[in-house]
Write an enzyme that holds these catalytic residues in place. Structure first.
Site, mmCIF file in Angstrom:
data_model
loop_
_atom_site.group_PDB
_atom_site.id
_atom_site.type_symbol
_atom_site.label_atom_id
_atom_site.label_comp_id
_atom_site.label_asym_id
_atom_site.label_seq_id
_atom_site.Cartn_x
_atom_site.Cartn_y
_atom_site.Cartn_z
ATOM 1 N N ARG A 1 24.365 24.653 71.718
ATOM 2 C CA ARG A 1 24.008 25.784 70.848
ATOM 3 C C ARG A 1 24.361 25.470 69.399
ATOM 4 O O ARG A 1 23.641 25.847 68.480
ATOM 5 C CB ARG A 1 24.719 27.058 71.299
ATOM 6 C CG ARG A 1 24.106 27.681 72.545
ATOM 7 C CD ARG A 1 25.018 28.712 73.178
ATOM 8 N NE ARG A 1 25.187 29.901 72.354
ATOM 9 C CZ ARG A 1 26.215 30.757 72.489
ATOM 10 N NH1 ARG A 1 27.149 30.542 73.387
ATOM 11 N NH2 ARG A 1 26.308 31.803 71.713
ATOM 12 N N ARG B 1 36.822 31.364 77.000
ATOM 13 C CA ARG B 1 36.547 32.728 77.497
ATOM 14 C C ARG B 1 36.346 32.738 79.006
ATOM 15 O O ARG B 1 35.690 31.855 79.559
ATOM 16 C CB ARG B 1 35.298 33.288 76.799
ATOM 17 C CG ARG B 1 35.548 33.691 75.368
ATOM 18 C CD ARG B 1 34.295 33.624 74.506
ATOM 19 N NE ARG B 1 33.155 34.274 75.102
ATOM 20 C CZ ARG B 1 32.630 35.417 74.654
ATOM 21 N NH1 ARG B 1 33.132 36.002 73.599
ATOM 22 N NH2 ARG B 1 31.582 35.935 75.244
ATOM 23 N N ARG C 1 31.274 31.980 82.095
ATOM 24 C CA ARG C 1 29.818 32.116 81.994
ATOM 25 C C ARG C 1 29.213 30.780 81.568
ATOM 26 O O ARG C 1 29.822 30.031 80.808
ATOM 27 C CB ARG C 1 29.452 33.187 80.959
ATOM 28 C CG ARG C 1 29.783 34.611 81.402
ATOM 29 C CD ARG C 1 29.550 35.601 80.264
ATOM 30 N NE ARG C 1 28.177 35.518 79.766
ATOM 31 C CZ ARG C 1 27.854 35.434 78.473
ATOM 32 N NH1 ARG C 1 28.794 35.407 77.543
ATOM 33 N NH2 ARG C 1 26.598 35.368 78.099
ATOM 34 N N ARG D 1 15.920 33.078 59.727
ATOM 35 C CA ARG D 1 16.444 31.999 60.559
ATOM 36 C C ARG D 1 16.009 30.623 60.069
ATOM 37 O O ARG D 1 16.534 29.606 60.517
ATOM 38 C CB ARG D 1 15.928 32.145 61.992
ATOM 39 C CG ARG D 1 16.668 33.161 62.787
ATOM 40 C CD ARG D 1 16.593 32.868 64.274
ATOM 41 N NE ARG D 1 17.196 33.946 65.028
ATOM 42 C CZ ARG D 1 18.502 34.102 65.157
ATOM 43 N NH1 ARG D 1 19.330 33.224 64.621
ATOM 44 N NH2 ARG D 1 18.994 35.116 65.832
ATOM 45 N N LYS E 1 30.591 36.583 63.518
ATOM 46 C CA LYS E 1 29.617 37.105 62.563
ATOM 47 C C LYS E 1 29.380 38.609 62.735
ATOM 48 O O LYS E 1 29.325 39.340 61.743
ATOM 49 C CB LYS E 1 28.301 36.336 62.718
ATOM 50 C CG LYS E 1 27.341 36.502 61.578
ATOM 51 C CD LYS E 1 26.424 35.304 61.467
ATOM 52 C CE LYS E 1 25.557 35.130 62.688
ATOM 53 N NZ LYS E 1 24.338 35.980 62.622
#
Ligand SMILES: [Zn+2]
Length: 216
Positions: free
Chosen positions: A170, A127, A159, A88, A13
């Site tokens: 999420r 990642r 992470r 949001r 995004k």
């Protein structure tokens, strides 16, 4: 053109916001940037927001809304903007609609970047971050076979934010928050969805084609 960009984590995004805004010659306005500018500029709203952030609390809606209002009143946003990170939820969307209406303005289009959950997991959970220089590598896209940073030799780690379980959580939170917002804009007839998979330039091109009919 007045545009809102929505999309799940891992949809690219931030990058698309940059390219689309620059293609349309409008400012990219993200809530993250607004927060940082207010806090570092020491504005009253920034100081207020900081008292919440320092306590680890969420900044209340009315503070965020006041910051967005301030930003949208600036000169460079009068002929259009790309909003990222706001609204949001439906309550914020209604506030934005009323705010714009007061100024004789309205949103032209809401662009939703669409990526399926498994693709987001593939992007984010692959990642690996370098513990020394902070560079990010991707096990698949960078064909990373060892756990050493190619730039500095530091050890790579995953992470917590990038762990599959966290990413899926999420995504659930995102869906819960965003689904009502997306259907609100669908009802207003200004929602377009764009497939956000594939090379960055192709996604930008698809986005530009999709929003063109909404330009006045
Ligand atoms: Zn490194």
């Amino acid at each position: 053109m007045r545009l809102v960009l929505v999309g799940p984590p891992g949809a690219g995004k931030g990058t698309q916001a940059q390219y689309i805004a620059s293609n349309l010659s409008i400012p990219k306005i993200s809530t993250g940037d607004i927060f940082r500018a207010n806090v570092s500029g020491g504005t009253e709203l920034g100081k207020l927001a900081k008292t919440y952030m320092d306590r680890g609390d969420l900044v209340p809606d009315e503070v965020t809304i006041a910051m967005v209002r301030d930003r949208l009143s600036e000169d460079d946003a009068q002929d259009g903007f790309l909003l990222d990170g706001f609204p949001r939820n439906v309550a914020q969307a209604e506030i934005l609609r009323d705010m714009l209406k007061d100024w004789g303005q309205a949103l032209d289009v809401v662009l939703e970047l669409v990526v399926d959950d498994d693709e987001v997991v593939r992007r984010l959970a692959g990642r690996r971050t370098c513990s020394q220089c902070g560079r990010i590598w991707h096990v698949e896209f960078d064909d990373k076979k060892d756990d050493k940073c190619d730039a500095c030799g530091g050890a790579l780690f995953q992470r917590d934010d990038d762990k599959e379980e966290t990413v899926r959580h999420r995504l659930e939170v995102y869906q819960e928050q965003t689904a009502p917002l997306v259907s609100y804009y669908a009802d207003e007839d200004i929602l377009v969805g764009v497939d956000a998979t594939g090379p960055v330039e192709e996604v930008t091109q698809r986005a530009m084609d999709a929003i063109r009919p909404y330009m006045d």
